[in-house]
Scaffold this motif. Structure first.
Motif, PDB file in Angstrom:
ATOM      1  N   LEU A  65      -1.525  -5.654  -6.122  1.00 17.22           N
ATOM      2  CA  LEU A  65      -2.616  -5.552  -5.485  1.00 17.22           C
ATOM      3  C   LEU A  65      -2.420  -4.499  -4.283  1.00 17.22           C
ATOM      4  O   LEU A  65      -1.372  -4.676  -3.770  1.00 17.22           O
ATOM      5  N   GLU A  66      -3.564  -4.140  -3.783  1.00 13.02           N
ATOM      6  CA  GLU A  66      -3.499  -3.267  -2.709  1.00 13.02           C
ATOM      7  C   GLU A  66      -3.977  -3.868  -1.381  1.00 13.02           C
ATOM      8  O   GLU A  66      -5.004  -4.498  -1.282  1.00 13.02           O
ATOM      9  N   LEU A  67      -3.046  -3.684  -0.439  1.00 11.87           N
ATOM     10  CA  LEU A  67      -3.539  -4.236   1.064  1.00 11.87           C
ATOM     11  C   LEU A  67      -3.891  -3.247   1.860  1.00 11.87           C
ATOM     12  O   LEU A  67      -3.564  -2.194   1.659  1.00 11.87           O
ATOM     13  N   PRO A  68      -4.393  -3.526   3.003  1.00 10.32           N
ATOM     14  CA  PRO A  68      -4.957  -2.613   4.015  1.00 10.32           C
ATOM     15  C   PRO A  68      -3.692  -1.867   4.652  1.00 10.32           C
ATOM     16  O   PRO A  68      -2.631  -2.414   4.856  1.00 10.32           O
ATOM     17  N   SER A  69      -3.767  -0.556   5.036  1.00  9.55           N
ATOM     18  CA  SER A  69      -2.671   0.416   5.333  1.00  9.55           C
ATOM     19  C   SER A  69      -2.580  -0.129   6.725  1.00  9.55           C
ATOM     20  O   SER A  69      -3.761  -0.051   7.758  1.00  9.55           O
ATOM     21  N   TYR A  70      -1.339  -0.033   7.303  1.00  9.99           N
ATOM     22  CA  TYR A  70      -1.137  -0.242   8.900  1.00  9.99           C
ATOM     23  C   TYR A  70      -1.137   1.120   9.611  1.00  9.99           C
ATOM     24  O   TYR A  70      -1.106   1.204  11.010  1.00  9.99           O
ATOM     25  N   GLN A  71      -1.198   1.991   8.643  1.00 15.08           N
ATOM     26  CA  GLN A  71      -1.377   3.396   9.208  1.00 15.08           C
ATOM     27  C   GLN A  71      -0.370   3.795  10.288  1.00 15.08           C
ATOM     28  O   GLN A  71      -0.601   4.217  11.327  1.00 15.08           O
ATOM     29  N   ILE A  72       0.927   3.441  10.067  1.00 18.13           N
ATOM     30  CA  ILE A  72       2.192   3.882  10.782  1.00 18.13           C
ATOM     31  C   ILE A  72       2.330   5.297  10.568  1.00 18.13           C
ATOM     32  O   ILE A  72       2.620   5.664   9.797  1.00 18.13           O
ATOM     33  N   LYS A  74      -7.635 -11.889   6.272  1.00 18.69           N
ATOM     34  CA  LYS A  74      -9.017 -12.312   5.559  1.00 18.69           C
ATOM     35  C   LYS A  74      -8.532 -12.068   4.227  1.00 18.69           C
ATOM     36  O   LYS A  74      -9.080 -12.900   3.291  1.00 18.69           O
ATOM     37  N   LEU A  75      -8.003 -11.102   3.722  1.00 20.15           N
ATOM     38  CA  LEU A  75      -7.932 -10.628   2.034  1.00 20.15           C
ATOM     39  C   LEU A  75      -7.130 -11.719   1.399  1.00 20.15           C
ATOM     40  O   LEU A  75      -7.221 -12.155   0.417  1.00 20.15           O
ATOM     41  N   VAL A  76      -5.995 -12.094   2.189  1.00 21.54           N
ATOM     42  CA  VAL A  76      -4.970 -13.136   1.645  1.00 21.54           C
ATOM     43  C   VAL A  76      -5.886 -14.345   1.174  1.00 21.54           C
ATOM     44  O   VAL A  76      -5.322 -14.683   0.236  1.00 21.54           O
ATOM     45  N   ASP A  90       0.885  -1.123   0.096  1.00 25.25           N
ATOM     46  CA  ASP A  90      -0.085   0.083   0.031  1.00 25.25           C
ATOM     47  C   ASP A  90       0.998   1.310   0.085  1.00 25.25           C
ATOM     48  O   ASP A  90       2.204   1.077   0.002  1.00 25.25           O
ATOM     49  N   GLY A  91       0.317   2.323  -0.097  1.00 23.59           N
ATOM     50  CA  GLY A  91       1.058   3.785  -0.223  1.00 23.59           C
ATOM     51  C   GLY A  91       2.246   3.981  -1.095  1.00 23.59           C
ATOM     52  O   GLY A  91       2.346   3.465  -2.149  1.00 23.59           O
ATOM     53  N   VAL A  92       3.201   4.444  -0.427  1.00 21.75           N
ATOM     54  CA  VAL A  92       4.312   4.708  -1.589  1.00 21.75           C
ATOM     55  C   VAL A  92       4.826   3.525  -1.817  1.00 21.75           C
ATOM     56  O   VAL A  92       5.888   3.355  -2.788  1.00 21.75           O
ATOM     57  N   SER A  93       5.140   2.628  -0.760  1.00 21.55           N
ATOM     58  CA  SER A  93       5.834   1.288  -1.122  1.00 21.55           C
ATOM     59  C   SER A  93       5.203   0.556  -2.235  1.00 21.55           C
ATOM     60  O   SER A  93       5.884   0.089  -3.467  1.00 21.55           O
ATOM     61  N   LEU A  94       3.787   0.646  -2.623  1.00 27.89           N
ATOM     62  CA  LEU A  94       3.191  -0.006  -3.543  1.00 27.89           C
ATOM     63  C   LEU A  94       3.663   0.991  -4.776  1.00 27.89           C
ATOM     64  O   LEU A  94       3.858   0.484  -5.910  1.00 27.89           O
ATOM     65  N   ASP A  95       3.636   2.177  -4.914  1.00 24.55           N
ATOM     66  CA  ASP A  95       3.870   3.229  -5.936  1.00 24.55           C
ATOM     67  C   ASP A  95       5.169   2.998  -6.464  1.00 24.55           C
ATOM     68  O   ASP A  95       5.514   2.883  -7.380  1.00 24.55           O
ATOM     69  N   LEU A  96       6.109   2.856  -5.740  1.00 23.99           N
ATOM     70  CA  LEU A  96       7.563   2.344  -5.925  1.00 23.99           C
ATOM     71  C   LEU A  96       7.465   1.317  -6.685  1.00 23.99           C
ATOM     72  O   LEU A  96       8.284   1.344  -7.901  1.00 23.99           O
ATOM     73  N   LEU A  97       6.936   0.403  -6.365  1.00 23.15           N
ATOM     74  CA  LEU A  97       7.013  -0.988  -6.947  1.00 23.15           C
ATOM     75  C   LEU A  97       6.273  -1.144  -8.340  1.00 23.15           C
ATOM     76  O   LEU A  97       6.892  -1.776  -9.278  1.00 23.15           O
ATOM     77  N   LYS A  98       5.452  -0.212  -8.260  1.00 26.46           N
ATOM     78  CA  LYS A  98       4.635  -0.317  -9.630  1.00 26.46           C
ATOM     79  C   LYS A  98       5.646   0.601 -10.590  1.00 26.46           C
ATOM     80  O   LYS A  98       5.522   0.131 -11.627  1.00 26.46           O
TER      81      LYS A  98
END
Length: 351
Positions: free
Chosen positions: A56-63, A92-94, A39-47
Motif C-alpha cells: 500500500l502507498e502512504l503519503p510522502s514525508y517529502q524529506i 487518517k488513511l491508517v 512510499d518512494g524507493v522504500s516501497l519499490d525495494l520492498l515490492k
C-alpha cells in the motif's frame, strides 16, 4: 485465519525499509500476514523483495537534503509543514486501511502517523535521543512524546554495554515502554572466497547520494585493487557496468547483496545505523563517510572513531588514501543477534 500486520517503514534512504525485511520474514514464519505500506524507493525495494505480499502507498514525508551540510537542519524545518501534513494524512488513511484490510497490528519504523488506538501499535527507532545541535533537547522530547502514543517502542540494539547506539538509543530515565531487540540485519555472515578488495555501497536521499557517488568515482581512479560499487539507486531493472577495475551496480537485492558483502575485504559507506548493524552482523571492517549535516550519522561515525572501532572522514575531505587507516581500528563488536520473535509478536496475539 492469519492476522494481518501492517509494516510501514519511513522512506528516508533505504535503511528503514531494509531493516524491516527480517521483521517481515519472521512475521510470515510465525503465521502472520504482513501488509507492507510505504512510499518512494522504500516501497519499490520492498515490492522487489516481497512480490507475493500486498503493498500500500502512504503519503510522502517529502524529506529532502540540503546541498550544503550546514543547511541540513534548516531544510528539514523549511519542509516541516509538508511533513506534518503527510503525518496527519497517513494517520487518517491508517484508520481506513485498518477497516478495509482487517489489520490487527501495526509495526511502524519511524512513521509517526502510522498508529491506532484500536490495534496494538509498535514504533521502531534507534533514536530515543534526536540530535539536532542546540535544539537536541526539544527535538528529543517531541520525538519521545510521539513514541509514547504507541504501545511499545522496539530499539534494534543491545540494552547494556557494549552497544551500537550509545546515548542515541539509551535514556537514563524514561517512562516509555522500550524493548531492546538486538542487532537487526537481513544479512548473514558466510565464509566465501574474497572476490573484491573494496565494496562501496551508497544510500540516502538526494542530492547527497549523487554528490558522494561522483566524488568516489573520481577518487577510485587512483585505486588499483578490485572494487564493487553499489550506487543504491532502486530502478525497474538491475544494471551492471564494468569500468577498469570497478564493477558498478545500480542496486542489489538481499541475496546478492549478502553474497557481495561476504566476498569483499572491507567496505566504504555512509554511517547510517542500518548499515552499522549489517557490518556488525557480518563482522566487516569499514570506513565511514557520514552524510553532511545529518547529526545522527556524524555522531555515530565520530563515536566509533573515538573508540578506536572504525575510521571516518568528512565527505569534502575524503581521499582514497584514507582507506589505509582501516587496519588500525579494531572493528565493530560481535553481538548476539538472536531475537525472540515469538515473544515480541505476543503483542499481536490478543483479540
Amino acid at each position: 485465519m492469519n492476522k494481518n500486520i501492517l509494516v510501514a517503514p519511513l522512506n528516508w534512504g533505504l535503511g528503514h525499509a531494509t531493516r524491516c525485511i527480517p521483521i517481515i520474514k519472521e512475521l510470515e514464519n510465525q503465521g502472520f500476514n504482513p501488509i507492507i505500506a510505504s512510499d518512494g524507493v522504500s516501497l519499490d525495494l520492498l515490492k522487489k523483495e516481497f512480490p507475493h505480499l500486498k503493498t500500500l502507498e502512504l503519503p510522502s514525508y517529502q524529506i529532502e537534503y540540503a546541498k550544503k551540510g550546514e543547511n541540513f537542519k534548516w531544510k528539514l524545518i523549511k519542509n516541516s509543514p509538508k511533513t506534518i501534513n503527510a503525518i496527519l494524512s497517513e494517520k487518517k488513511l491508517v484508520k481506513e486501511l485498518i477497516k478495509e484490510h482487517e489489520i490487527t497490528g501495526i509495526i511502524s519504523d519511524n512513521r509517526l502517523g502510522v498508529r491506532s488506538k484500536k490495534v496494538p501499535s509498535v514504533f521502531i527507532t534507534h533514536q530515543l535521543t534526536v540530535l539536532s545541535g542546540k535544539t537536541t533537547w526539544i527535538s528529543s522530547k517531541l520525538h519521545q512524546f510521539f513514541i509514547s502514543k504507541f504501545n511499545e517502542c522496539w530499539v534494534p540494539d543491545a540494552e547494556d554495554k557494549p552497544n551500537l547506539t550509545g546515548k542515541l538509543g539509551h535514556l537514563k530515565d524514561s517512562d516509555l515502554e522500550v524493548k531492546y531487540i538486538g542487532v537487526l540485519s537481513r544479512l548473514e555472515k558466510k565464509e566465501l572466497p574474497i572476490k573484491y578488495d573494496l565494496m562501496v555501497i551508497l544510500s540516502g536521499p538526494e542530492p547527497q547520494r549523487t554528490f558522494l557517488e561522483e566524488k568516489l568515482i573520481e577518487e577510485l581512479k587512483n585505486y588499483d585493487e578490485k572494487v564493487v560499487f553499489i550506487k543504491g539507486k532502486i530502478e525497474p531493472e538491475q544494471k551492471k557496468e564494468e569500468i577498469d577495475n570497478v564493477t558498478f551496480y545500480n542496486f542489489m537485492q538481499t541475496e546478492e547483496l549478502e553474497k557481495t558483502f561476504n566476498e569483499s575485504n572491507f567496505v566504504l559507506c555512509r554511517s547510517g545505523y542500518t548499515t552499522v548493524m549489517d557490518l556488525a552482523k557480518l563482522e566487516k571492517k569499514a570506513f565511514f563517510i557520514p552524510t553532511p549535516g545529518q547529526f545522527e550519522q556524524e555522531f555515530l561515525a565520530k563515536k566509533y572513531k573515538r573508540e578506536g572501532i572504525l575510521p571516518m572522514a568528512k565527505q569534502d575531505d575524503f581521499k582514497i588514501t584514507d582507506l589505509d587507516a582501516i587496519w588500525l581500528y579494531q572493528g565493530l563488536p560481535k553481538f548476539n543477534s538472536n531475537v525472540d520473535w515469538k515473544k515480541l509478536f505476543l503483542l499481536f496475539e490478543s483479540e
